[in-house]
Enzyme design. Structure first.
Site, PDB file in Angstrom:
ATOM      1  N   LYS A 178       0.757  -1.264  -0.020  1.00 19.77           N
ATOM      2  CA  LYS A 178      -0.019   0.021  -0.057  1.00 19.77           C
ATOM      3  C   LYS A 178       0.924   1.162  -0.110  1.00 19.77           C
ATOM      4  O   LYS A 178       1.915   1.280   0.852  1.00 19.77           O
ATOM      5  CB  LYS A 178      -0.826  -0.108   1.361  1.00 19.77           C
ATOM      6  CG  LYS A 178      -2.042   1.066   1.468  1.00 19.77           C
ATOM      7  CD  LYS A 178      -2.907   0.852   2.486  1.00 19.77           C
ATOM      8  CE  LYS A 178      -4.036   1.528   2.616  1.00 19.77           C
ATOM      9  NZ  LYS A 178      -4.794   1.571   3.946  1.00 19.77           N
TER      10      LYS A 178
ATOM     11  N   SER B 164      -9.804  -1.763   6.715  1.00 18.26           N
ATOM     12  CA  SER B 164      -8.807  -1.235   5.628  1.00 18.26           C
ATOM     13  C   SER B 164      -8.185  -2.559   4.760  1.00 18.26           C
ATOM     14  O   SER B 164      -7.794  -2.266   3.704  1.00 18.26           O
ATOM     15  CB  SER B 164      -8.240  -0.167   5.567  1.00 18.26           C
ATOM     16  OG  SER B 164      -8.717   1.005   5.642  1.00 18.26           O
TER      17      SER B 164
ATOM     18  N   SER C 139      -9.548   0.712   2.674  1.00 21.81           N
ATOM     19  CA  SER C 139      -8.667   1.708   1.922  1.00 21.81           C
ATOM     20  C   SER C 139      -7.515   1.036   1.159  1.00 21.81           C
ATOM     21  O   SER C 139      -7.164   1.575   0.019  1.00 21.81           O
ATOM     22  CB  SER C 139      -8.185   2.889   2.467  1.00 21.81           C
ATOM     23  OG  SER C 139      -7.431   2.504   3.550  1.00 21.81           O
TER      24      SER C 139
END
Lengths: 64, 476
Positions: free
Chosen positions: B74, B172, B148
């Site tokens: 990420k 997330s 996310s």
């Protein structure tokens, strides 16, 4: 939770944040939703919130 | 192919790490213009690392199951010399001078960084227009890949890397695992170092793996877990060999389905059916299935939102919100401006509420070993529905429901895994969440692994030729 445009604008100014006028309704809606959700919690379990300490659950060395 | 399978072939020198990396680079080249899982691909670096791994393995210096295995991370997690944007135009030029601890640990294990995954801006799940392209669900490109750690979920599901590393404050990691039909683990807070992660929810943010199988999740967790002097809130507890915990033996384990987080009037009927079937599968494996109600946990979304979002907003306010308002996505700036205005007394009440929810969940673990819910009450929504939610054309109730299942275990800071639980009648991924006692990732993984072996949902993968092809033909 009823909040006005002017209240949100004034609150933001207390921390030096200038929100463009056309975006204040969005922020107002978001803030009102959060405060309403918290009021619902207060109504249901406010007495329990009084009785507990706000200690974050981040103790890396405790025994569970 | 799973990491475990790739590792066997790499160790036996039947697959070269260079070929593995090149294979993923080819797939990224072919599919990612539509899927937008990556913000940055470091092809040259990855090929160099792969060549080095190949030499080491040929010389008999095999480091273990991640040696020569390509992964992505990420883009909220710092990589020395490689741009780290947090999915924001504000950090478009930010190149860290240090690696996050998880990157260093994966490097030590011989894993190969392929690139940085797309995400909701600053990893907080309210982005309306993505600065680096809209990540799309590989099962249906008009559907949300959730938030996310969206790109990590997409990349693993679409076969654009072997594993992803995500961050989970409220859900997330588990959300993208659910939406993309893969495995995602939020570890216990303190199990994995947060050092080098640009996340400011200081008492809720966790780092964890997204993988195609539970065994792969165990392999990656073992590599990234452990005490870190750069993160004073990491635990000194021993890091288990999570892979050896996957014995397949779960007879006698007590599982409780959380009824008030599972069967609601708003629960999609396909999810109701799937969770009932999943409980039958677990019972057939010898698990003692019971029911529990956690009424305080229904408030977890509110408690987490008025605390962790405020923690994050307090940093964003000084750094950028005052001065670069228009460089934020509208969804992000709306969310964090509202968080800036939460009164201190409300923050305090939220923190008290979190302590209550945690105690309720710990009490439940005195009567059972794992808690079970669906990871989400609905299949992945259409992207236009999600944008509508963010822009305010929605009910507050919908927002609470979206987070109802994941936030309680974030608030409690207990481990929770999302694993594939089948598909809806229209072919959309469904997912089960299994949560465990603090630092008992072994039991969580063991139950998840036994369920996975009994169902084989993890063996299904999106047909990109069909889904991406349909999307491209539609001219999107």
């Amino acid at each position: 939770m009823n909040l006005s445009h002017d209240q949100v604008e004034a609150l933001a100014k207390t921390i030096g944040l200038d929100i463009p006028p056309d975006e204040i309704p969005h922020v107002l809606r978001q803030l009102a939703a959060l405060l309403t959700a918290m009021q619902e919690a207060e109504d249901r379990i406010g007495h329990l919130l009084d009785a507990v300490e706000p200690i974050p659950a981040v103790f890396p060395h405790e025994d569970f | 192919m799973s990491i475990a399978d790739q590792a066997r072939l790499v160790q036996a020198r039947k697959i070269s790490p260079v070929d593995l990396v090149q294979g993923y680079l080819d797939r990224i080249e072919r599919w990612d213009a539509s899927l937008r899982a990556y913000i940055t691909v470091c092809a040259e670096h990855a090929l160099e690392q792969a060549a080095r791994a190949e030499r080491e393995i040929a010389a008999g210096e095999y480091r273990g199951a991640l040696h020569g295995i390509p992964y992505g991370v990420k883009d909220q997690i710092c990589t020395a010399g490689l741009k780290t944007t947090c999915g924001s135009k504000i950090l478009d030029d930010y190149v860290p001078d240090h690696d996050a601890t998880v990157i260093r640990k994966l490097d030590d294990a011989g894993a190969i960084l392929l690139g940085k995954h797309n995400l909701h801006e600053f990893g907080k799940g309210s982005t309306k227009v993505f600065a680096y392209g809209q990540p799309r669900n590989p099962w249906d490109l008009d559907r949300s890949p959730s938030s996310s750690s969206s790109g990590s979920g997409v990349a693993v599901a679409a076969g654009l890397c072997s594993a992803g590393i995500g961050a989970d404050m409220g859900g997330s990691i588990r959300g993208p695992a659910e939406a993309n039909s893969i495995v995602g683990l939020r570890p216990t807070f303190g199990r994995v170092s947060r050092f080098g992660t640009l996340a400011y929810g200081w008492n809720a943010d966790t780092i964890g793996p997204l993988t195609r199988t539970v065994e792969d999740c165990a392999i990656v967790l073992r590599a990234i877990a452990g005490e870190d002097r750069n993160d004073p809130l990491t635990s000194r507890r021993r890091v288990a060999d999570y892979r050896t915990a996957l014995s397949g033996e779960i007879r006698g384990i007590r599982a409780a389905v959380v009824t008030n987080l599972t069967w609601l009037p708003e629960t999609h009927p396909d999810i109701s059916s799937a969770i009932e079937e999943a409980l039958r599968v677990l019972a057939d494996c010898g698990v003692v299935v019971e029911q529990v109600t956690l009424p305080l946990s229904e408030h977890a979304t509110a408690f987490q939102s008025v605390t962790s979002d405020v923690d994050t907003a307090s940093v964003l306010l000084r750094k950028w919100l005052k001065t670069r308002w228009h460089d934020f996505d509208t969804g992000t700036r709306t969310r964090f401006a509202a968080s800036c205005l939460i009164p201190a007394v409300v923050y305090d009440r939220g923190m008290r509420g979190r302590a209550l929810v945690r105690q309720e969940i710990l009490n439940a673990f005195e009567r059972c070993d794992v808690l079970i819910t669906p990871t989400s009450l609905n299949p992945p929504p259409r992207l236009d529905e999600e944008r509508d939610r963010i822009s305010g054309g929605h009910s507050a109730r919908r927002d609470v429901l979206r987070r109802l299942t994941s936030f309680p275990f974030s608030v409690a800071n207990t481990p929770a895994i999302a694993i594939p639980m089948g598909f809806s009648s229209t072919g959309l991924p469904l997912s089960m969440q299994i949560a465990g006692r603090p630092f008992d990732e072994e039991t969580v993984l063991r139950v998840a692994h036994a369920y996975e072996r009994a169902t084989h949902w993890h063996e299904r993968h999106p047909d990109l030729g069909s889904t991406v092809g349909r999307f491209q033909r539609a001219g999107a």
